[in-house]
Design a protein around this motif. Structure first.
Motif, mmCIF file in Angstrom:
data_model
loop_
_atom_site.group_PDB
_atom_site.id
_atom_site.type_symbol
_atom_site.label_atom_id
_atom_site.label_comp_id
_atom_site.label_asym_id
_atom_site.label_seq_id
_atom_site.Cartn_x
_atom_site.Cartn_y
_atom_site.Cartn_z
ATOM 1 N N GLY A 8 107.242 -30.546 70.323
ATOM 2 C CA GLY A 8 108.108 -30.821 71.737
ATOM 3 C C GLY A 8 109.319 -31.487 70.997
ATOM 4 N N ASP A 9 109.920 -32.020 72.201
ATOM 5 C CA ASP A 9 111.335 -32.713 72.192
ATOM 6 C C ASP A 9 111.282 -34.070 72.051
ATOM 7 N N SER A 10 112.308 -34.696 72.891
ATOM 8 C CA SER A 10 112.262 -36.362 73.113
ATOM 9 C C SER A 10 111.088 -36.811 73.906
ATOM 10 N N MET A 11 110.799 -35.997 74.771
ATOM 11 C CA MET A 11 109.623 -35.985 75.858
ATOM 12 C C MET A 11 108.128 -36.145 75.209
ATOM 13 N N THR A 12 108.211 -35.579 73.963
ATOM 14 C CA THR A 12 106.852 -35.514 73.213
ATOM 15 C C THR A 12 106.800 -36.529 72.196
ATOM 16 N N ILE A 13 108.033 -36.653 71.120
ATOM 17 C CA ILE A 13 108.083 -37.846 70.340
ATOM 18 C C ILE A 13 107.823 -39.266 71.021
ATOM 19 N N GLY A 14 108.604 -39.242 71.884
ATOM 20 C CA GLY A 14 108.509 -40.605 72.640
ATOM 21 C C GLY A 14 109.500 -41.760 71.935
ATOM 22 N N SER A 15 109.312 -42.737 72.512
ATOM 23 C CA SER A 15 110.603 -43.788 71.832
ATOM 24 C C SER A 15 109.876 -45.052 71.622
ATOM 25 N N ALA A 16 110.618 -45.987 70.969
ATOM 26 C CA ALA A 16 109.736 -47.257 70.439
ATOM 27 C C ALA A 16 109.174 -47.788 71.887
ATOM 28 N N GLY A 17 107.722 -48.303 71.629
ATOM 29 C CA GLY A 17 107.328 -49.121 72.677
ATOM 30 C C GLY A 17 106.571 -48.104 73.776
ATOM 31 N N ASP A 18 106.637 -46.832 73.607
ATOM 32 C CA ASP A 18 105.933 -45.685 74.438
ATOM 33 C C ASP A 18 104.380 -45.757 74.104
ATOM 34 N N HIS A 19 103.520 -45.262 75.073
ATOM 35 C CA HIS A 19 102.424 -44.589 74.633
ATOM 36 C C HIS A 19 102.575 -43.317 74.082
ATOM 37 N N THR A 20 103.207 -42.517 74.795
ATOM 38 C CA THR A 20 103.563 -41.025 74.744
ATOM 39 C C THR A 20 102.350 -40.279 75.737
ATOM 40 N N TRP A 21 102.524 -39.128 75.967
ATOM 41 C CA TRP A 21 101.727 -38.047 76.755
ATOM 42 C C TRP A 21 100.679 -37.636 75.666
ATOM 43 N N ARG A 22 100.965 -37.642 74.178
ATOM 44 C CA ARG A 22 100.223 -37.414 73.249
ATOM 45 C C ARG A 22 98.934 -38.365 73.216
ATOM 46 N N TYR A 23 99.306 -39.743 73.381
ATOM 47 C CA TYR A 23 98.051 -40.672 73.505
ATOM 48 C C TYR A 23 97.294 -40.282 74.520
ATOM 49 N N ARG A 24 97.760 -40.118 75.596
ATOM 50 C CA ARG A 24 97.428 -40.088 77.138
ATOM 51 C C ARG A 24 96.127 -38.945 76.823
ATOM 52 N N LEU A 25 96.698 -37.730 76.428
ATOM 53 C CA LEU A 25 95.878 -36.512 76.147
ATOM 54 C C LEU A 25 94.675 -36.885 75.293
ATOM 55 N N TRP A 26 95.036 -37.786 74.195
ATOM 56 C CA TRP A 26 93.834 -37.712 73.284
ATOM 57 C C TRP A 26 92.903 -38.882 73.807
ATOM 58 N N ARG A 27 93.359 -39.856 74.422
ATOM 59 C CA ARG A 27 92.189 -40.692 75.131
ATOM 60 C C ARG A 27 91.537 -39.766 76.278
ATOM 61 N N HIS A 28 92.060 -38.777 76.862
ATOM 62 C CA HIS A 28 91.289 -38.107 77.830
ATOM 63 C C HIS A 28 90.262 -37.211 76.829
ATOM 64 N N LEU A 29 90.759 -36.567 75.975
ATOM 65 C CA LEU A 29 89.896 -35.465 75.018
ATOM 66 C C LEU A 29 88.605 -36.488 74.563
ATOM 67 N N TYR A 33 86.015 -33.836 75.715
ATOM 68 C CA TYR A 33 85.821 -32.754 74.871
ATOM 69 C C TYR A 33 84.680 -33.005 73.887
ATOM 70 N N ASP A 34 83.500 -32.352 73.985
ATOM 71 C CA ASP A 34 82.262 -32.301 73.346
ATOM 72 C C ASP A 34 82.361 -31.734 71.952
ATOM 73 N N GLY A 35 82.685 -32.314 71.050
ATOM 74 C CA GLY A 35 82.937 -31.720 69.885
ATOM 75 C C GLY A 35 84.008 -32.561 69.111
ATOM 76 N N PRO A 36 83.899 -32.464 67.683
ATOM 77 C CA PRO A 36 85.109 -33.112 66.919
ATOM 78 C C PRO A 36 86.510 -32.530 67.016
ATOM 79 N N PHE A 37 87.249 -33.400 67.226
ATOM 80 C CA PHE A 37 88.943 -33.068 67.317
ATOM 81 C C PHE A 37 89.772 -34.009 66.758
ATOM 82 N N THR A 38 90.925 -33.513 66.446
ATOM 83 C CA THR A 38 92.098 -34.390 66.251
ATOM 84 C C THR A 38 93.442 -33.947 66.511
ATOM 85 N N LEU A 39 94.367 -34.701 66.337
ATOM 86 C CA LEU A 39 95.928 -34.317 66.587
ATOM 87 C C LEU A 39 96.608 -34.105 65.055
#
Length: 224
Positions: A8-29, A33-39
């Motif tokens: 993604g763009d700036s909405m995905t990389i995030g800025s200093a101090g952010d959690h980012t949506w990437r983090y939120r999705l990882w926490r959800h999975l 998600y019933d299995g090993p995964f990673t980003l």
């Protein structure tokens, strides 16, 4: 192990101090998600406003796999030359893509941007013929309220993206158009009219999570 790559763009990389949506999705999975995964991805940093460069590791919570392919000011046209090699080197299975705002704002019109979507998908599939791609339409930002031409281009591109996703979807390499979060509002879900705040991060993560669950039976319902 299932390997997700946020693109993604700036909405995905995030800025200093952010959690980012990437983090939120990882926490959800982690719970859904019933299995090993990673980003995965070739980059790990956030954008640092003080240097205007992707040099920050100051995540609000750094304890997650921070790998991604995202950049401040980057769009589909920037990712097309990169995606094949990155998919191959990172062995990505699922691409979670949020791009287009930068393209339409500065580089390409709706038709040209849609052409770049096709080139991106072709390059990703050349590296992994079974790669799955989930694509979020462009979420309107504050500029759409002031620039009618830009607003029309965003709407037109999102229509073209839906047609492109339908045309290119195939069983062995699914291309999923992620329904945008119905309640997303740049007035309340961003901190500057474009970049997601905490609620915006959750809404974007939820959009990807719900689409993958409903269409691919991957994961489960999103819970913030």
């Amino acid at each position: 192990m299932l390997r997700f790559m946020p693109v993604g763009d700036s909405m995905t990389i995030g800025s200093a101090g952010d959690h980012t949506w990437r983090y939120r999705l990882w926490r959800h999975l982690c719970t859904a998600y019933d299995g090993p995964f990673t980003l995965v991805g070739p980059r790990e940093t956030l954008h640092d406003p003080s240097t205007d460069a992707p040099t920050s590791y100051a995540y609000a919570d750094p304890a997650f796999p921070r790998a991604h392919l995202a950049g401040w000011g980057e769009g589909w046209q920037h990712m097309v030359p990169l995606i094949g090699d990155v998919v191959r080197s990172c062995r990505a299975d699922v691409l979670l893509v949020s791009l287009g705002l930068i393209d339409l704002g500065f580089y390409t019109n709706a038709e040209q941007t849609a052409d770049n979507v096709r080139a991106f998908v072709a390059a990703a599939r050349s590296a992994n013929p079974r790669v799955a791609v989930a694509v979020l339409p462009v979420l309107p930002n504050i500029r759409v309220a002031a620039d009618t031409t830009f607003a029309e281009q965003v709407a037109h591109f999102n229509d073209l993206l839906a047609k492109t996703a339908a045309d290119l979807d195939e069983p062995r390499s699914p291309l999923l158009l992620v329904p945008p979060p119905a309640s997303y509002d740049f007035h309340t879900d961003t901190y500057d009219g474009t970049h997601p705040n905490e609620t915006g991060e959750h809404r974007i993560a939820a959009a990807f999570a719900e689409a993958m669950w409903q269409e691919w039976d991957l994961g489960g319902p999103y819970e913030a």
